[in-house]
Design a protein around this motif. Structure first.
Motif, PDB file in Angstrom:
ATOM      1  N   ASP A   1       2.129   1.457  -3.555  1.00  0.00           N
ATOM      2  CA  ASP A   1       1.051   1.746  -4.516  1.00  0.00           C
ATOM      3  C   ASP A   1       0.486   3.158  -4.373  1.00  0.00           C
ATOM      4  N   ASN A   2       0.510   3.700  -3.164  1.00  0.00           N
ATOM      5  CA  ASN A   2      -0.103   5.012  -2.911  1.00  0.00           C
ATOM      6  C   ASN A   2       0.888   6.165  -2.897  1.00  0.00           C
TER       7      ASN A   2
ATOM      8  N   GLY B   1       1.544  10.408   3.832  1.00  0.00           N
ATOM      9  CA  GLY B   1       0.908   9.177   3.394  1.00  0.00           C
ATOM     10  C   GLY B   1       0.360   8.439   4.598  1.00  0.00           C
TER      11      GLY B   1
ATOM     12  N   GLY C   1       0.812  -1.210   0.000  1.00  0.00           N
ATOM     13  CA  GLY C   1       0.000   0.000   0.000  1.00  0.00           C
ATOM     14  C   GLY C   1       0.848   1.263   0.000  1.00  0.00           C
TER      15      GLY C   1
END
Length: 182
Positions: free
Chosen positions: A90-91, A134, A87
Motif C-alpha cells: 500500500d505504501n 520504505g 503496508g
C-alpha cells in the motif's frame, strides 16, 4: 491464529543451499505451523501460527540446519504479518510496479537494518535506476531496456546486503494474494 509469510534469504540461489519446497513445507508443518504453503522455489512460505513473529523466526532458524545442508552464513529469515506485507504494498511510491513492460521492479526486504542504513549501499545510475526507502523495504526499479547498465547488482558485495532479501514486485503482490487463498 495469525497469518504470516516467511521470506528465506540465501536458499536455492546459484545451485547453493538447495531446499526443496515440499521439504520446507513439511519442516514448517512439523514445527506446528498450519495451512503451510510455498510459492516458487525462492523461499516464500505462507502459514498460520499463534506465536509472534520473533518466536517464529527463531524457531525456523533453529530448525533449518537440522533439516537441510546449508551454509548458515547466507541464511536469514524475515517473518512478516499479513498487515505488514499489505503496508509494504500500500505504501509503495507512486507509479512503482505499475509498468512492468517498461521497468523491472523489486522489493528489497530488510532484515534487522533500517532503510537509512540500507540506502547507503545503493548507487543508482541516472536514467536507469531509481530507489526509494520504505518501512522495512527499499523499492528498487530499473528501466528494462537499460537493465544491463543497472547498478543494483553492486549491492551484493556490501556487508549490508547480508541483511536484505529481494523479491520482484509480481512475487511480492502474489504473496499477499496467497494470504486470501490459504
Amino acid at each position: 491464529m495469525s497469518q504470516y509469510v516467511a521470506l528465506l534469504r540465501g536458499i536455492n540461489v546459484g545451485g547453493k543451499n538447495k531446499v526443496p519446497m515440499v521439504d520446507l513445507r513439511k519442516c514448517l508443518e512439523e514445527l506446528g505451523f498450519s495451512n503451510v504453503s510455498t510459492y516458487i522455489a525462492s523461499g516464500n512460505v505462507i502459514f498460520e501460527s499463534a506465536k509472534n513473529a520473533d518466536k517464529i523466526k527463531a524457531q525456523i532458524e533453529e530448525a533449518l540446519p537440522g533439516n537441510f545442508k546449508l551454509d548458515n552464513k547466507l541464511i536469514k529469515i524475515l517473518v512478516l504479518t499479513r498487515n505488514q506485507l499489505q503496508g509494504i504494498i500500500d505504501n509503495k511510491p507512486k507509479g512503482f510496479g505499475d509498468h512492468p513492460e517498461k521497468y523491472h521492479s523489486d522489493a528489497v526486504f530488510l532484515i534487522g537494518i533500517n532503510s537509512a542504513e540500507a540506502m547507503s549501499v545503493f548507487d543508482p545510475r541516472d536514467g536507469v535506476d531509481t530507489v526509494w526507502p520504505g518501512d522495512g523495504v527499499i523499492y528498487s526499479q530499473r528501466l528494462s531496456s537499460e537493465r544491463t547498465k543497472s547498478r543494483l547488482s553492486k549491492i551484493v558485495g556490501t556487508p549490508n546486503y547480508k541483511s536484505m532479501t529481494i523479491r520482484n514486485w509480481n512475487t511480492t503482490r502474489k504473496l499477499l494474494e496467497l494470504f486470501e487463498t490459504s
